[in-house]
Write a protein that holds these residues in place. Structure first.
Motif, mmCIF file in Angstrom:
data_model
loop_
_atom_site.group_PDB
_atom_site.id
_atom_site.type_symbol
_atom_site.label_atom_id
_atom_site.label_comp_id
_atom_site.label_asym_id
_atom_site.label_seq_id
_atom_site.Cartn_x
_atom_site.Cartn_y
_atom_site.Cartn_z
ATOM 1 N N THR A 102 -75.950 74.508 47.806
ATOM 2 C CA THR A 102 -76.786 73.845 48.801
ATOM 3 C C THR A 102 -78.256 73.977 48.431
ATOM 4 N N TYR A 103 -79.031 73.054 48.976
ATOM 5 C CA TYR A 103 -80.485 73.084 48.820
ATOM 6 C C TYR A 103 -81.105 72.383 50.023
ATOM 7 N N MET A 104 -82.377 72.658 50.273
ATOM 8 C CA MET A 104 -83.089 72.006 51.355
ATOM 9 C C MET A 104 -83.805 70.770 50.821
ATOM 10 N N THR A 105 -84.182 69.869 51.742
ATOM 11 C CA THR A 105 -84.803 68.603 51.356
ATOM 12 C C THR A 105 -85.974 68.795 50.411
ATOM 13 N N GLU A 106 -86.816 69.791 50.693
ATOM 14 C CA GLU A 106 -88.015 70.015 49.890
ATOM 15 C C GLU A 106 -87.693 70.525 48.484
ATOM 16 N N GLU A 107 -86.453 70.930 48.262
ATOM 17 C CA GLU A 107 -86.072 71.564 47.003
ATOM 18 C C GLU A 107 -85.289 70.649 46.066
ATOM 19 N N VAL A 108 -85.385 69.349 46.298
ATOM 20 C CA VAL A 108 -84.538 68.414 45.562
ATOM 21 C C VAL A 108 -84.799 68.469 44.054
ATOM 22 N N GLU A 109 -86.043 68.643 43.624
ATOM 23 C CA GLU A 109 -86.314 68.683 42.185
ATOM 24 C C GLU A 109 -85.674 69.912 41.545
ATOM 25 N N ASP A 110 -85.769 71.042 42.218
ATOM 26 C CA ASP A 110 -85.089 72.238 41.713
ATOM 27 C C ASP A 110 -83.580 72.025 41.674
ATOM 28 N N ALA A 111 -83.049 71.369 42.696
ATOM 29 C CA ALA A 111 -81.607 71.137 42.762
ATOM 30 C C ALA A 111 -81.130 70.278 41.594
ATOM 31 N N LYS A 112 -81.913 69.275 41.229
ATOM 32 C CA LYS A 112 -81.547 68.421 40.099
ATOM 33 C C LYS A 112 -81.469 69.229 38.812
ATOM 34 N N GLN A 113 -82.407 70.144 38.635
ATOM 35 C CA GLN A 113 -82.416 70.968 37.425
ATOM 36 C C GLN A 113 -81.203 71.894 37.380
ATOM 37 N N THR A 114 -80.866 72.494 38.530
ATOM 38 C CA THR A 114 -79.696 73.374 38.564
ATOM 39 C C THR A 114 -78.423 72.591 38.258
ATOM 40 N N ALA A 115 -78.283 71.417 38.875
ATOM 41 C CA ALA A 115 -77.094 70.592 38.630
ATOM 42 C C ALA A 115 -76.983 70.240 37.150
ATOM 43 N N ALA A 136 -70.837 69.935 38.879
ATOM 44 C CA ALA A 136 -71.888 70.376 39.798
ATOM 45 C C ALA A 136 -71.870 69.483 41.032
ATOM 46 N N VAL A 137 -71.850 70.111 42.201
ATOM 47 C CA VAL A 137 -71.877 69.382 43.472
ATOM 48 C C VAL A 137 -73.068 69.913 44.264
ATOM 49 N N ALA A 138 -74.144 69.138 44.302
ATOM 50 C CA ALA A 138 -75.360 69.546 45.011
ATOM 51 C C ALA A 138 -75.346 68.940 46.411
ATOM 52 N N ILE A 139 -75.479 69.787 47.433
ATOM 53 C CA ILE A 139 -75.371 69.334 48.821
ATOM 54 C C ILE A 139 -76.651 69.676 49.570
ATOM 55 N N GLU A 140 -77.373 68.660 49.997
ATOM 56 C CA GLU A 140 -78.570 68.883 50.809
ATOM 57 C C GLU A 140 -78.134 69.285 52.212
ATOM 58 N N ALA A 141 -78.657 70.400 52.706
ATOM 59 C CA ALA A 141 -78.226 70.893 54.017
ATOM 60 C C ALA A 141 -79.231 71.882 54.571
ATOM 61 N N ASP A 142 -79.343 71.890 55.879
ATOM 62 C CA ASP A 142 -80.115 72.908 56.594
ATOM 63 C C ASP A 142 -79.112 73.833 57.262
ATOM 64 N N LEU A 143 -78.939 75.009 56.702
ATOM 65 C CA LEU A 143 -77.883 75.915 57.142
ATOM 66 C C LEU A 143 -78.189 76.608 58.460
ATOM 67 N N ARG A 144 -79.317 76.284 59.065
ATOM 68 C CA ARG A 144 -79.641 76.855 60.376
ATOM 69 C C ARG A 144 -78.865 76.180 61.495
ATOM 70 N N ASP A 145 -77.991 75.251 61.144
ATOM 71 C CA ASP A 145 -77.163 74.511 62.092
ATOM 72 C C ASP A 145 -75.694 74.767 61.741
ATOM 73 N N SER A 146 -74.910 75.224 62.694
ATOM 74 C CA SER A 146 -73.516 75.573 62.399
ATOM 75 C C SER A 146 -72.696 74.378 61.928
ATOM 76 N N SER A 147 -72.994 73.191 62.475
ATOM 77 C CA SER A 147 -72.253 72.003 62.055
ATOM 78 C C SER A 147 -72.557 71.647 60.609
ATOM 79 N N GLU A 148 -73.786 71.954 60.155
ATOM 80 C CA GLU A 148 -74.138 71.723 58.767
ATOM 81 C C GLU A 148 -73.349 72.655 57.850
#
Length: 283
Positions: free
Chosen positions: A66-79, A89-101
């Motif tokens: 998982t990664y946050m919206t602001e971290e998309v460039e870092d997420a691309k590099q990790t993937a 590699a499965v990169a999932i944008e998510a805000d984990l402060r929400d249980s449904s997320e």
């Protein structure tokens, strides 16, 4: 070593960091110890999470993170680094402060990977630029506890049915702050102490299902969270108070997460906290 004065806004990114962190890009060599495994890492875009993703992929695991919206460039590099190792590699944008997320992340990960063998609860947040209890407002307290502790419970709750099927394992990211709390990290340190307790408790509850639960407690590690949340004067001496006299690199933490995920090596290890602290005690 000392770090040059620098500052970012949370959550922090890898590219502006000076020096660049070592995630094991050039150094980590896998030995097929996680061949065919399916791992989910929260906060896998940068820092320790990226180092674990690289190590797991080079050991043969497919990796969702998982990664946050602001971290998309870092997420691309990790993937890209996971895919360079020949793994999915499965990169999932998510805000984990929400249980449904958290539920969605586990659902999408298991669907994409075909199941789950390893859950790494790595995502975390701190803020050390304040001045103790009276500087911690409700918004900060909520962010720290939801990111560090609530999300761990929510992710684990959603993942357990899948881990039961695979006889998998859970690895939580604790901290030296659970043992040597800093007054400027009162809320963060409290969550890390709770994570240690939850790790032992979950190991007892889930052991009969064949699920191992452990934690890694890093010391001061050079990740984007540091320039994004530490005051400049603290950063310039970051890690110098350890017996080894320096901060650690994410690549130096990842092998602990590998060890705890390998059934052949850690099959009888559960309910423990493994310190990677530069010599600071974890007891």
């Amino acid at each position: 070593m000392s770090f040059p004065a620098q500052q970012q806004e949370p959550p922090g990114l890898t590219a502006p960091m000076d020096p660049q962190p070592d995630h094991g890009e050039l150094s980590y060599a896998g030995h097929a110890r996680l061949e065919g495994k399916r791992a989910l890492i929260t906060g896998g875009d940068s820092g320790i999470g990226r180092a674990v993703a690289i190590a797991y992929a080079r050991e043969g695991a497919d990796v969702a993170f998982t990664y946050m919206t602001e971290e998309v460039e870092d997420a691309k590099q990790t993937a890209a680094l996971v895919e360079e190792a020949g793994r999915r590699a499965v990169a999932i944008e998510a805000d984990l402060r929400d249980s449904s997320e958290c539920d969605r992340v586990v659902r999408e990960s298991t669907e994409a990977l075909g199941g789950l063998d390893v859950l790494v609860n790595n995502a975390g947040f701190q803020m050390a630029r304040g001045g103790g209890l009276e500087s911690i407002d409700d918004e900060q307290l909520d962010r720290v506890f939801r990111t560090n502790l609530y999300a761990l419970f929510w992710m684990t709750r959603a993942a357990v049915p899948h881990l039961r099927e695979s006889k998998g394992c859970i690895i939580n990211n604790a901290s030296i702050q659970a043992y040597e709390p800093s007054t400027t990290l009162l809320d963060y340190a409290a969550t890390k102490a709770a994570i240690n307790n939850a790790t032992v408790n979950l190991a007892a509850e889930l052991g009969p299902d064949g699920i191992r639960v452990n934690a890694v407690a890093p010391g001061p590690i050079w990740t984007p969270l540091q320039p994004a949340t530490q005051p400049v004067e603290k950063l310039e001496k970051f890690g110098e108070d350890t017996p080894l006299g320096r901060a650690g690199q994410p690549a130096e933490v990842a092998p602990a997460f590998v060890f705890l995920a390998v059934d052949q090596e850690a099959g009888y290890v559960s309910g423990t906290v493994l310190g990677v602290t530069g010599g600071k005690p974890v007891f």
